[in-house]
Structure formats: structure tokens, C-alpha cells
Design a protein around this motif. Sequence first.
Motif, mmCIF file in Angstrom:
data_model
loop_
_atom_site.group_PDB
_atom_site.id
_atom_site.type_symbol
_atom_site.label_atom_id
_atom_site.label_comp_id
_atom_site.label_asym_id
_atom_site.label_seq_id
_atom_site.Cartn_x
_atom_site.Cartn_y
_atom_site.Cartn_z
ATOM 1 N N ARG A 164 -3.320 1.179 -3.278
ATOM 2 C CA ARG A 164 -3.859 1.545 -1.970
ATOM 3 C C ARG A 164 -4.786 0.438 -1.497
ATOM 4 O O ARG A 164 -5.647 -0.018 -2.247
ATOM 5 C CB ARG A 164 -4.599 2.873 -2.028
ATOM 6 C CG ARG A 164 -3.633 4.045 -2.147
ATOM 7 C CD ARG A 164 -4.293 5.405 -2.017
ATOM 8 N NE ARG A 164 -5.452 5.501 -2.890
ATOM 9 C CZ ARG A 164 -6.585 6.123 -2.549
ATOM 10 N NH1 ARG A 164 -6.690 6.697 -1.378
ATOM 11 N NH2 ARG A 164 -7.587 6.177 -3.390
ATOM 12 N N CYS A 165 -4.602 0.001 -0.252
ATOM 13 C CA CYS A 165 -5.432 -1.055 0.318
ATOM 14 C C CYS A 165 -6.854 -0.553 0.550
ATOM 15 O O CYS A 165 -7.121 0.663 0.471
ATOM 16 C CB CYS A 165 -4.814 -1.588 1.597
ATOM 17 S SG CYS A 165 -4.829 -0.428 2.976
ATOM 18 N N GLU A 166 -7.741 -1.484 0.864
ATOM 19 C CA GLU A 166 -9.145 -1.143 1.064
ATOM 20 C C GLU A 166 -9.341 -0.107 2.173
ATOM 21 O O GLU A 166 -10.102 0.850 2.023
ATOM 22 C CB GLU A 166 -9.931 -2.413 1.398
ATOM 23 C CG GLU A 166 -11.416 -2.187 1.577
ATOM 24 C CD GLU A 166 -12.184 -3.454 1.872
ATOM 25 O OE1 GLU A 166 -13.423 -3.396 1.817
ATOM 26 O OE2 GLU A 166 -11.558 -4.484 2.160
ATOM 27 N N ALA A 167 -8.626 -0.276 3.275
ATOM 28 C CA ALA A 167 -8.773 0.657 4.410
ATOM 29 C C ALA A 167 -8.355 2.071 4.020
ATOM 30 O O ALA A 167 -9.003 3.050 4.416
ATOM 31 C CB ALA A 167 -7.942 0.175 5.595
ATOM 32 N N CYS A 168 -7.300 2.211 3.222
ATOM 33 C CA CYS A 168 -6.817 3.529 2.826
ATOM 34 C C CYS A 168 -7.693 4.169 1.749
ATOM 35 O O CYS A 168 -7.702 5.403 1.616
ATOM 36 C CB CYS A 168 -5.366 3.439 2.350
ATOM 37 S SG CYS A 168 -4.206 3.093 3.695
ATOM 38 N N ARG A 169 -8.424 3.373 0.996
ATOM 39 C CA ARG A 169 -9.317 3.928 -0.028
ATOM 40 C C ARG A 169 -10.620 4.450 0.557
ATOM 41 O O ARG A 169 -11.284 5.258 -0.064
ATOM 42 C CB ARG A 169 -9.635 2.858 -1.084
ATOM 43 C CG ARG A 169 -8.494 2.521 -2.003
ATOM 44 C CD ARG A 169 -8.940 1.698 -3.198
ATOM 45 N NE ARG A 169 -9.914 0.657 -2.900
ATOM 46 C CZ ARG A 169 -9.607 -0.611 -2.561
ATOM 47 N NH1 ARG A 169 -8.346 -0.974 -2.446
ATOM 48 N NH2 ARG A 169 -10.562 -1.479 -2.323
ATOM 49 N N SER A 170 -10.978 3.999 1.758
ATOM 50 C CA SER A 170 -12.266 4.431 2.316
ATOM 51 C C SER A 170 -12.136 5.637 3.213
ATOM 52 O O SER A 170 -11.142 6.166 3.474
ATOM 53 C CB SER A 170 -12.927 3.293 3.071
ATOM 54 O OG SER A 170 -12.080 2.715 4.022
ATOM 55 N N CYS B 135 0.843 -1.188 0.000
ATOM 56 C CA CYS B 135 0.000 0.000 0.000
ATOM 57 C C CYS B 135 0.884 1.246 0.000
ATOM 58 O O CYS B 135 1.797 1.374 0.822
ATOM 59 C CB CYS B 135 -0.920 -0.004 1.225
ATOM 60 S SG CYS B 135 -2.026 1.432 1.272
ATOM 61 N N THR B 136 0.594 2.153 -0.919
ATOM 62 C CA THR B 136 1.382 3.384 -1.044
ATOM 63 C C THR B 136 1.087 4.363 0.085
ATOM 64 O O THR B 136 1.862 5.290 0.305
ATOM 65 C CB THR B 136 1.108 4.073 -2.389
ATOM 66 O OG1 THR B 136 -0.307 4.302 -2.506
ATOM 67 C CG2 THR B 136 1.600 3.238 -3.552
ATOM 68 N N GLN B 137 0.002 4.119 0.811
ATOM 69 C CA GLN B 137 -0.371 5.049 1.877
ATOM 70 C C GLN B 137 0.059 4.539 3.259
ATOM 71 O O GLN B 137 0.737 5.247 3.992
ATOM 72 C CB GLN B 137 -1.879 5.283 1.844
ATOM 73 C CG GLN B 137 -2.327 6.458 2.662
ATOM 74 C CD GLN B 137 -3.758 6.854 2.334
ATOM 75 O OE1 GLN B 137 -4.252 6.569 1.254
ATOM 76 N NE2 GLN B 137 -4.416 7.495 3.277
ATOM 77 N N CYS B 138 -0.309 3.313 3.621
ATOM 78 C CA CYS B 138 -0.036 2.827 4.978
ATOM 79 C C CYS B 138 1.083 1.783 5.043
ATOM 80 O O CYS B 138 1.449 1.335 6.116
ATOM 81 C CB CYS B 138 -1.300 2.233 5.592
ATOM 82 S SG CYS B 138 -1.832 0.665 4.852
ATOM 83 N N HIS B 139 1.629 1.401 3.894
ATOM 84 C CA HIS B 139 2.710 0.408 3.785
ATOM 85 C C HIS B 139 2.281 -1.003 4.182
ATOM 86 O O HIS B 139 3.131 -1.828 4.527
ATOM 87 C CB HIS B 139 3.944 0.817 4.576
ATOM 88 C CG HIS B 139 4.765 1.863 3.884
ATOM 89 N ND1 HIS B 139 5.950 2.302 4.385
ATOM 90 C CD2 HIS B 139 4.588 2.553 2.733
ATOM 91 C CE1 HIS B 139 6.455 3.225 3.580
ATOM 92 N NE2 HIS B 139 5.649 3.388 2.576
#
Length: 145
Positions: A139-145, A100-104
Motif C-alpha cells: 500500500r502506498c503512502e497515501a493509502c496508508r494514511s 499499490c493493492t488499494q489504489c493501483h
Amino acid sequence: MSKEIAEKIYSAFDEMSQRNTRPRRLIAERLVELANNGNDFTTDDLWQELRAIDPKIGRATVFRSIEKMVDKRLLDRIEFADGTHHYRVCGGSHHHHLTCTQCHRVVEVDLCLPADQIHAIGDQANFEIEGHSLALFGRCEACRS
């Protein structure tokens, strides 16, 4: 994580040196813990954790040990889109990682390019392909929401 992975880690440390030093035992024990938890880590974070147990453990000892574990294919080096990387005990079977580019967050995937496509790439460039790594970022599901 299987008992087999723990045995491979301890065995690799035995092969690296005739001396079973406290720092090497601490590194091996922590790698087994990380493998059991499925956690990835940076070498610097690992060094800091181990220093809390043994303040005299050398940074170079930790870094060299990690590189040797990568060379023995007991650790995977996971690249992130921002140029940083982590390590993870994955068990040795061929796979790739989504990061994930946001939370790694790191997710292992048992998906790969078909062998004929890899050979075609090698043939096209007149290379004999000896191995590959596939880096997938998003981006993972958590970071997309």
C-alpha cells in the motif's frame, strides 16, 4: 519521455506492417502521449479512448498492437495483486514495479535481485534462467494514511 522512445514506438509499428493505416497511427500516437505522461493503461481503456476518435477502430487491432509492443519490450505488463494488469511504456531498461493493492498506483524501482542469486536459483532447480519479473505489492503512502 525521451524522443528516442517515441522513435522506437513509431519504428516498431513500421516493422509490424507495410501498411501505415490510420488505426496504427492513432495507437502509436496515443502510446507516445501515454509515455510522455508516464501513465499506465488497460487495453480496454485504450480501445475506448481511440474509439472516441475513430469509431471504426477494431478492438482486435488495439489488443494485437499492444501485445506486439510487449513482445518488442517497448511496453511493460504490470501485474496487480488482484489479478488485473495494466501496461506502461517504460523505455526498455531493466527495472521492476511496486503496485499499490488499494489504489493501483505504480512506481518504477531500479532494484533487482543480485545476478548470483538468480543464477543460484537456476542452478538449484536445474534451469537456465532466461529472464525474470519480480512482482511487489503493498500500500502506498497515501493509502496508508
